[in-house]
Design a protein around this motif. Structure first.
Motif, PDB file in Angstrom:
ATOM      1  N   TYR A 144       0.711  -1.336  -0.046  1.00  0.00           N
ATOM      2  CA  TYR A 144      -0.029   0.010   0.074  1.00  0.00           C
ATOM      3  C   TYR A 144       0.859   1.444  -0.006  1.00  0.00           C
ATOM      4  N   ASP A 145       1.920   1.250   0.791  1.00  0.00           N
ATOM      5  CA  ASP A 145       2.773   2.460   0.885  1.00  0.00           C
ATOM      6  C   ASP A 145       3.231   2.626  -0.526  1.00  0.00           C
ATOM      7  N   HIS A 146       3.806   1.376  -1.000  1.00  0.00           N
ATOM      8  CA  HIS A 146       4.437   1.603  -2.505  1.00  0.00           C
ATOM      9  C   HIS A 146       3.491   2.189  -3.391  1.00  0.00           C
ATOM     10  N   ALA A 147       2.128   1.891  -3.157  1.00  0.00           N
ATOM     11  CA  ALA A 147       1.245   2.566  -4.160  1.00  0.00           C
ATOM     12  C   ALA A 147       1.098   3.836  -4.095  1.00  0.00           C
ATOM     13  N   VAL A 148       0.949   4.182  -2.756  1.00  0.00           N
ATOM     14  CA  VAL A 148       0.999   5.842  -2.590  1.00  0.00           C
ATOM     15  C   VAL A 148       1.946   6.457  -2.958  1.00  0.00           C
ATOM     16  N   ALA A 149       3.107   5.811  -2.932  1.00  0.00           N
ATOM     17  CA  ALA A 149       4.504   6.716  -3.334  1.00  0.00           C
ATOM     18  C   ALA A 149       4.121   6.939  -4.885  1.00  0.00           C
ATOM     19  N   ARG A 150       3.558   5.920  -5.697  1.00  0.00           N
ATOM     20  CA  ARG A 150       3.395   6.073  -6.921  1.00  0.00           C
ATOM     21  C   ARG A 150       2.555   7.207  -7.577  1.00  0.00           C
ATOM     22  N   THR A 151       1.743   7.741  -6.588  1.00  0.00           N
ATOM     23  CA  THR A 151       0.678   8.509  -7.286  1.00  0.00           C
ATOM     24  C   THR A 151       1.438  10.096  -7.358  1.00  0.00           C
ATOM     25  N   GLY A 152       2.477  10.275  -6.949  1.00  0.00           N
ATOM     26  CA  GLY A 152       3.243  11.492  -7.578  1.00  0.00           C
ATOM     27  C   GLY A 152       2.711  12.506  -6.533  1.00  0.00           C
ATOM     28  N   GLY A 153       2.713  12.093  -5.138  1.00  0.00           N
ATOM     29  CA  GLY A 153       2.099  13.145  -4.414  1.00  0.00           C
ATOM     30  C   GLY A 153       0.672  13.393  -4.004  1.00  0.00           C
ATOM     31  N   GLY A 154       0.232  12.467  -4.993  1.00  0.00           N
ATOM     32  CA  GLY A 154      -1.372  12.370  -4.634  1.00  0.00           C
ATOM     33  C   GLY A 154      -1.797  11.337  -3.435  1.00  0.00           C
ATOM     34  N   LYS A 155      -2.959  10.818  -3.695  1.00  0.00           N
ATOM     35  CA  LYS A 155      -3.302   9.968  -2.588  1.00  0.00           C
ATOM     36  C   LYS A 155      -4.257   8.781  -3.227  1.00  0.00           C
ATOM     37  N   VAL A 156      -4.383   7.622  -2.382  1.00  0.00           N
ATOM     38  CA  VAL A 156      -5.142   6.572  -2.738  1.00  0.00           C
ATOM     39  C   VAL A 156      -6.468   6.691  -2.112  1.00  0.00           C
ATOM     40  N   ARG A 157      -7.738   7.004  -2.954  1.00  0.00           N
ATOM     41  CA  ARG A 157      -9.111   7.251  -2.315  1.00  0.00           C
ATOM     42  C   ARG A 157      -9.453   5.828  -1.784  1.00  0.00           C
ATOM     43  N   HIS A 158      -9.619   4.905  -2.291  1.00  0.00           N
ATOM     44  CA  HIS A 158     -10.027   3.672  -2.125  1.00  0.00           C
ATOM     45  C   HIS A 158      -9.329   2.553  -2.406  1.00  0.00           C
ATOM     46  N   VAL A 159      -9.501   1.204  -1.831  1.00  0.00           N
ATOM     47  CA  VAL A 159      -8.887   0.209  -2.082  1.00  0.00           C
ATOM     48  C   VAL A 159      -9.606  -1.015  -2.405  1.00  0.00           C
ATOM     49  N   TYR A 160      -9.440  -1.850  -3.417  1.00  0.00           N
ATOM     50  CA  TYR A 160     -10.438  -3.045  -3.743  1.00  0.00           C
ATOM     51  C   TYR A 160      -9.545  -4.249  -3.974  1.00  0.00           C
ATOM     52  N   THR A 161      -9.944  -5.228  -3.626  1.00  0.00           N
ATOM     53  CA  THR A 161      -9.230  -6.646  -3.904  1.00  0.00           C
ATOM     54  C   THR A 161     -10.061  -7.501  -4.955  1.00  0.00           C
ATOM     55  N   TYR A 162      -9.261  -8.481  -5.560  1.00  0.00           N
ATOM     56  CA  TYR A 162      -9.939  -9.322  -6.669  1.00  0.00           C
ATOM     57  C   TYR A 162      -9.081 -10.892  -6.473  1.00  0.00           C
ATOM     58  N   ALA A 163      -9.951 -11.655  -6.047  1.00  0.00           N
ATOM     59  CA  ALA A 163      -9.222 -12.981  -5.692  1.00  0.00           C
ATOM     60  C   ALA A 163      -9.558 -13.769  -7.393  1.00  0.00           C
ATOM     61  N   ALA A 164      -8.697 -13.728  -8.011  1.00  0.00           N
ATOM     62  CA  ALA A 164      -8.751 -14.448  -9.363  1.00  0.00           C
ATOM     63  C   ALA A 164      -8.105 -15.949  -9.442  1.00  0.00           C
ATOM     64  N   LYS A 165      -8.874 -16.562 -10.416  1.00  0.00           N
ATOM     65  CA  LYS A 165      -8.128 -17.954 -10.293  1.00  0.00           C
ATOM     66  C   LYS A 165      -7.483 -17.981 -11.811  1.00  0.00           C
ATOM     67  N   ALA A 166      -6.957 -16.658 -12.475  1.00  0.00           N
ATOM     68  CA  ALA A 166      -6.570 -16.484 -13.606  1.00  0.00           C
ATOM     69  C   ALA A 166      -5.297 -15.545 -13.392  1.00  0.00           C
ATOM     70  N   THR A 167      -4.408 -15.580 -14.240  1.00  0.00           N
ATOM     71  CA  THR A 167      -3.222 -14.603 -13.946  1.00  0.00           C
ATOM     72  C   THR A 167      -3.396 -13.263 -14.908  1.00  0.00           C
ATOM     73  N   PHE A 168      -2.785 -12.399 -14.552  1.00  0.00           N
ATOM     74  CA  PHE A 168      -2.524 -11.197 -15.328  1.00  0.00           C
ATOM     75  C   PHE A 168      -1.163 -10.900 -15.943  1.00  0.00           C
ATOM     76  N   ASP A 169      -1.259 -10.798 -17.317  1.00  0.00           N
ATOM     77  CA  ASP A 169      -0.119 -10.608 -17.993  1.00  0.00           C
ATOM     78  C   ASP A 169       0.249  -8.786 -18.397  1.00  0.00           C
ATOM     79  N   ASP A 170       1.438  -8.848 -19.117  1.00  0.00           N
ATOM     80  CA  ASP A 170       1.687  -7.587 -19.308  1.00  0.00           C
ATOM     81  C   ASP A 170       0.743  -6.648 -20.069  1.00  0.00           C
ATOM     82  N   ALA A 171      -0.283  -7.421 -20.994  1.00  0.00           N
ATOM     83  CA  ALA A 171      -1.254  -6.745 -21.638  1.00  0.00           C
ATOM     84  C   ALA A 171      -2.145  -5.876 -20.468  1.00  0.00           C
ATOM     85  N   THR A 172      -2.135  -6.331 -19.499  1.00  0.00           N
ATOM     86  CA  THR A 172      -3.327  -5.534 -18.717  1.00  0.00           C
ATOM     87  C   THR A 172      -2.898  -4.560 -17.882  1.00  0.00           C
ATOM     88  N   LEU A 173      -1.360  -4.362 -18.004  1.00  0.00           N
ATOM     89  CA  LEU A 173      -0.656  -3.099 -17.097  1.00  0.00           C
ATOM     90  C   LEU A 173      -0.394  -2.098 -18.122  1.00  0.00           C
TER      91      LEU A 173
END
Length: 397
Positions: A144-173
């Motif tokens: 979470y702290d890593h993500a906040v640092a990547r906002t460029g001085g902004g903030k994380v409003r909300h957090v959401y989680t997703y329990a997948a049975k599939a993987t996510f490759d580079d096309a999703t990023l």
């Protein structure tokens, strides 16, 4: 102009409400020859290791099933030809599912999407309630702290989680620096910072506020295993779209407070499916995992319709034309005093109007799973409901 209620000959039919059955007939068995694959937005290169490829199949599974020699015999061809299935990252479990369904005449398999669940920073840290997410770190740093640092001085409003049975490759990023993947001792995590202003693929938030989505994944992509085996057996697969959590006040209606964030996440998921499955013959389209009722009061069900309109528009934007099928399975409470039969057609029309240019397949449920639409013979019409069913169906005739 309102579109007519869509009917199909191939993938439309009657839902069997037992948890795993879906009755489907057939509508469009071959890809549209005029609609070749359309490329989706190209994802920037992402940092971090790609998900591990599926392992080479073992020669046999328990019981002596040979993975390299599928048994394509159909022992009994039932009228129900489509099934809901639960995916698994285990090749033997997947083979048993696909081969078993095919043996009784299945030509279609449908999966459910997982919910995108509201969470908190505490859920991502040791001691969190869900151990699938409580080990989220990036290069040893608190995720979470890593993500906040990547906002460029902004903030994380909300957090959401997703329990997948599939993987996510580079096309999703889509967004270098704001999206990433982390493999830890606790598992593989993929994370996205989605601008609160919304949109399909934006990276930057003018207000510098973001929603953080964290997905946990197995090392083997269960969707790919399912599609691999479906192709061996000549079976079509509809993959389940991510869905919102239910509104606690009205559990059959979506929590509409983060529909735009769900849309941004859906766009990433579909970009991944396009990259992996867009050229696969077994990938037939998507299943609308947020099931909705036919209704008389559209205002009550408006959050569901907004999800439909947004996700179906993204399907048309992200998937090749021949994969732009959306399977929707509405249900009804047709007990006396509930939804009148006369409301069914206009409600289905309203649902069909959310197609957004995709080819919608309406597969109505029979209602048996909820106990709201019981099956009975004509001679039983005037009999009182059985005592063991009255708590669900009501004490009526």
């Amino acid at each position: 102009m309102a579109s007519p209620v869509r009917t199909s000959a191939r993938y439309a039919g009657a839902m069997v409400a037992a948890a795993l059955l879906l009755g489907l007939a057939a509508c469009d068995p071959t890809p549209d020859p005029t609609g070749g694959p359309e490329s989706s937005a190209t994802a920037p290169a992402a940092t971090g290791p790609a998900p591990a490829p599926s392992p080479d199949p073992a020669p046999t599974c328990p019981g002596g099933v040979a993975l390299d020699r599928p048994d394509r015999a159909v022992s009994t061809a039932y009228a129900v030809t489509g099934w809901f299935v639960l995916t698994s990252p285990d090749r033997c479990a997947t083979r048993a599912t696909v081969q078993g369904a095919h043996a009784i005449g299945a030509d279609t398999l449908v999966t459910f999407g997982a919910p995108l669940v509201p969470a908190s920073p505490a859920d991502l840290r040791p001691g969190g309630d869900d151990d699938r997410f409580s080990g989220f770190t990036v290069d040893g740093e608190d995720g979470y702290d890593h993500a906040v640092a990547r906002t460029g001085g902004g903030k994380v409003r909300h957090v959401y989680t997703y329990a997948a049975k599939a993987t996510f490759d580079d096309a999703t990023l889509f967004c270098p620096g704001r999206d990433g993947r982390s493999t830890t001792a606790q598992g593989t995590f993929t994370w996205w910072l989605l601008p609160v202003e919304g949109g399909y693929s934006e990276c930057d938030s003018p207000s510098r506020r973001y929603d953080l989505v964290v997905a946990s994944s197995p090392t083997t992509d269960a969707d790919t295993l399912l599609i691999d085996d479906a192709e061996r057996f000549g079976v079509a697969v509809f993959l389940g779209l991510p869905k919102p959590a239910p509104d606690p006040r009205t559990p059959y209606v979506a929590d509409g407070s983060y529909t735009q964030t769900l849309g941004g996440f859906t766009s990433r998921v579909l970009a991944g499916w396009d990259a992996r499955h867009g050229q696969r013959s077994a990938f037939a389209g998507v299943y609308q995992s947020l099931e909705t009722a036919v209704f008389t009061d559209e205002a009550t069900w408006a959050p569901n319709l907004r999800v439909y309109e947004l996700q179906h528009r993204i399907v048309g934007f992200r998937l090749p034309r021949d994969k732009q099928r959306v399977l929707v399975s509405p249900y009804a409470d047709l007990r006396r005093g509930a939804t009148p039969v006369s409301a069914v057609r206009p409600a289905l029309q309203r649902i069909a109007d959310t197609a957004a240019g995709t080819r919608m397949v309406l597969a109505p449920q029979d209602g048996g799973g909820t106990g709201r639409v019981g099956a009975f013979r004509p001679g039983e019409r005037d009999r009182r409901v059985r005592a063991d069913l009255r708590a669900v169906v009501g004490d009526t005739k």
